[in-house]
Design a protein around this motif. Sequence first.
Motif, mmCIF file in Angstrom:
data_model
loop_
_atom_site.group_PDB
_atom_site.id
_atom_site.type_symbol
_atom_site.label_atom_id
_atom_site.label_comp_id
_atom_site.label_asym_id
_atom_site.label_seq_id
_atom_site.Cartn_x
_atom_site.Cartn_y
_atom_site.Cartn_z
ATOM 1 N N LEU A 454 -12.432 9.684 8.034
ATOM 2 C CA LEU A 454 -11.174 9.016 8.416
ATOM 3 C C LEU A 454 -10.093 10.025 8.762
ATOM 4 O O LEU A 454 -9.295 9.814 9.693
ATOM 5 N N LEU A 455 -10.075 11.126 8.050
ATOM 6 C CA LEU A 455 -9.042 12.139 8.282
ATOM 7 C C LEU A 455 -9.193 12.803 9.647
ATOM 8 O O LEU A 455 -8.226 13.360 10.178
ATOM 9 N N GLU A 456 -10.390 12.752 10.212
ATOM 10 C CA GLU A 456 -10.619 13.400 11.501
ATOM 11 C C GLU A 456 -9.775 12.775 12.618
ATOM 12 O O GLU A 456 -9.365 13.461 13.552
ATOM 13 N N TRP A 457 -9.536 11.450 12.540
ATOM 14 C CA TRP A 457 -8.872 10.785 13.658
ATOM 15 C C TRP A 457 -7.639 9.966 13.270
ATOM 16 O O TRP A 457 -6.848 9.597 14.162
ATOM 17 N N TYR A 458 -7.433 9.656 11.980
ATOM 18 C CA TYR A 458 -6.291 8.817 11.599
ATOM 19 C C TYR A 458 -5.225 9.657 10.898
ATOM 20 O O TYR A 458 -5.507 10.319 9.886
ATOM 21 N N LYS A 459 -4.020 9.661 11.427
ATOM 22 C CA LYS A 459 -2.899 10.392 10.841
ATOM 23 C C LYS A 459 -1.735 9.464 10.488
ATOM 24 O O LYS A 459 -0.627 9.937 10.207
ATOM 25 N N GLY A 460 -1.967 8.189 10.492
ATOM 26 C CA GLY A 460 -0.881 7.222 10.287
ATOM 27 C C GLY A 460 -0.595 6.935 8.813
ATOM 28 O O GLY A 460 -1.158 7.558 7.905
ATOM 29 N N PRO A 461 0.273 5.938 8.531
ATOM 30 C CA PRO A 461 0.654 5.616 7.147
ATOM 31 C C PRO A 461 -0.410 4.793 6.440
ATOM 32 O O PRO A 461 -1.289 4.198 7.071
ATOM 33 N N ASN A 462 -0.341 4.807 5.095
ATOM 34 C CA ASN A 462 -1.223 3.925 4.333
ATOM 35 C C ASN A 462 -0.622 2.512 4.285
ATOM 36 O O ASN A 462 0.485 2.261 4.777
ATOM 37 N N LEU A 463 -1.356 1.585 3.680
ATOM 38 C CA LEU A 463 -0.952 0.183 3.703
ATOM 39 C C LEU A 463 0.372 -0.039 2.978
ATOM 40 O O LEU A 463 1.218 -0.817 3.439
ATOM 41 N N LEU A 464 0.576 0.631 1.859
ATOM 42 C CA LEU A 464 1.820 0.458 1.098
ATOM 43 C C LEU A 464 3.030 0.917 1.908
ATOM 44 O O LEU A 464 4.085 0.266 1.873
ATOM 45 N N GLU A 465 2.882 2.005 2.645
ATOM 46 C CA GLU A 465 3.988 2.486 3.468
ATOM 47 C C GLU A 465 4.299 1.531 4.617
ATOM 48 O O GLU A 465 5.462 1.353 4.996
ATOM 49 N N VAL A 466 3.264 0.929 5.169
ATOM 50 C CA VAL A 466 3.484 -0.057 6.241
ATOM 51 C C VAL A 466 4.263 -1.242 5.712
ATOM 52 O O VAL A 466 5.201 -1.740 6.356
ATOM 53 N N ILE A 467 3.910 -1.722 4.523
ATOM 54 C CA ILE A 467 4.620 -2.850 3.923
ATOM 55 C C ILE A 467 6.069 -2.477 3.620
ATOM 56 O O ILE A 467 6.998 -3.277 3.811
ATOM 57 N N ASP A 468 6.280 -1.260 3.174
ATOM 58 C CA ASP A 468 7.634 -0.820 2.840
ATOM 59 C C ASP A 468 8.527 -0.730 4.083
ATOM 60 O O ASP A 468 9.752 -0.839 3.981
ATOM 61 N N LYS A 469 7.935 -0.527 5.262
ATOM 62 C CA LYS A 469 8.719 -0.402 6.489
ATOM 63 C C LYS A 469 9.069 -1.739 7.126
ATOM 64 O O LYS A 469 9.785 -1.770 8.138
ATOM 65 N N PHE A 470 8.572 -2.841 6.579
ATOM 66 C CA PHE A 470 8.928 -4.150 7.119
ATOM 67 C C PHE A 470 10.435 -4.375 6.993
ATOM 68 O O PHE A 470 11.058 -3.961 6.007
ATOM 69 N N ASN A 471 11.006 -5.029 7.982
ATOM 70 C CA ASN A 471 12.424 -5.391 7.936
ATOM 71 C C ASN A 471 12.588 -6.751 7.260
ATOM 72 O O ASN A 471 11.881 -7.701 7.605
#
Length: 678
Positions: A454-471
């Motif tokens: 997974l580290l070879e191609w994915y550099k994005g946020p984890n699920l908790l960070e995505v939820i925290d960025k919701f408006n």
Amino acid sequence: MARHRNIRNRSYSDDYDYEDVYGHSVEDDVCLSPSEAAQFLYDRSRNQHAISQFLKSDDILEESEHDDDVDNTRPNFERRESMDLRGLNLSEDDETKLMSCLDELRNVLGDTLSDSILVHEVLKHKFDYSKALDGILNNNKQENANFKPEKPKVVIDSAPIPILEKAPIISTISVDKPILIASKPEAVKGFKINDDTSPNSRPQTPRDQSPAVERISSRNDNFDELRFTSKVKENKVDPHTKFSNERGSDKEYLYIVVIGHVDAGKSTLMGHLLCELGEVSKRTLHKYEQESKKIGKQSFMYAWVLDETGEERVRGITMDIGRAQFETKTKKVIILDAPGHADFIPNMITGAGQADVALLVVDATRGEFESGFDLGGQTREHALLVRSLGVNQLAVAVNKLDTTNWSQERFNEIVKKLKVFLKQAGFKDSDVTFVPCSGLTGENLVKPPSEPELLEWYKGPNLLEVIDKFNVPERPVSKPLRMSINDVFKGTGSGFCVAGRIENGILNKGDKILVCPSKETAEVRNLAINELSTNIAFAGDQVSVTLSGVEMQNVSVGYVLSDPVNIVPVTSHFEARLVVFNVKVPITKGYPVLLHHQSLVESAHISKLKALLNKSTGELLKKKPRCLGNNSVAVVDIKVCRPICIERYKDVKELGRVMLRVSGVTIAAGLVTDIYVD
């Protein structure tokens, strides 16, 4: 006393004969002489002033309290019972608004003014509580400024007679002119008068009249002015200011609904997330692990965190909305775990109607994603439903990607298919985020990914960070109260409880509200958010409300708690703009459907097809079409079998959306554009 029997010293025995007492008249023992009896006889020839000798000031004072001139001093509840609104020719809704305004005015003014004055001001300002209160306060202030007490004179035979004045009875709850009672020579109330009419004579009062009036009046005016000012300020607090004061220092609440096809791993994903965040103790998790091993379903141990009922655990599927809570860096997140099975779509609609954002879980396993995404799968239907219910922020968790060895090709394939569909459903690309993860292993849920593939191609946020960025959506706290009821249950104390989401406004403990569509008045006895008692709740909150003043059998799921002045519309006939999904049979006039509105499910039918519109531009294509086919947009009239609470979409978005389902399939979603009066 010689005529009376000596009862005290009499010696009684069993042989005493009582026959001489039977039939004996009292007049034989008690008799009044003519001179003694004369005092009880009324004689017109006697001086009428002598009657005052038999009267006491306390007796007169008690009579004056019931006199019409001082009827303002009567308790409020006595006047309220005697108040008759039939002469005003008001409708039932107007009477409810009037009584609500009177209660609000009484909370501020107390019993200072009569009901007739309050009713006049409320009707004058068309049930606007704030304007009526301002008018009353301005009138009282002007009257107090213009008040100048004068001593009247009574002239008999051109000879001035000094007026005997009673000390003014001034209640601390009165803001009107002080009551001055002038005595007349024929009948004087309250004091024993002297026959002396000399200029030096003065009334028998504790102190002089004028200084007392000025001193007491000024004190009362200042007291009432301070009391009114403080209460008016308290009631005129801006709702947004109140919201910021109550919630400004706390983390914002965010309600997220977890949706997706059955067996996509929704409950396992969220259960593992809660375990990683420490919301589930190790002892409880170990218990779930041992119990799931016994029935051969060890992989369901994380799902049991949210699937709590025995039937859900045995069948291995979620059947009702599961609830849990956790915190991120900036938010308090409440999970609404919706069922994925097609049989429980109504429960999923209930959960989606309460959510601010959504998390769509898809199964990355070969064949499983295709079965859920193709026609008939719940991936498509759930995404369409949450978008139709007003959710515009979406996170897509590509779950079980470990079964494909974290293949980037498989991830991109799923993302490509979903992006096209979600854009057609109405989601913007900027509002959709895709996250690769695994609910069973916990990869990329809370911590950064650790799998080399997974580290070879994915550099994005984890699920908790995505939820925290919701408006967090803006809360409409300044609008009239609207709370949709999705559950009714018996509480632990007195009364019963209703649970639901506050769509608009503010709800306080002790508020008077209307239960619609029955329009019964109730009082809020207690409030709880996430099982924690509170005194105030705002729009967007999921609350449990303990009600009194209404019977439990008169409240049902789908009812709405409404502001008593600005009442929620109640109708069985309305106009809606529909987007038709895939239907096997074209929709025609009289087409029977099941109407889903928040938690309400009601039988209805299409009463009229008004217009067919262009799907992209909204332009009119055809008036009065004969039928509606797949993917069409139209304006129709809908009739429900009984009245329901509903709002126009432009007034209250949350109560202006409807779903139409037939035979377990969602065929259309729409927005309410007009409401017809029954």
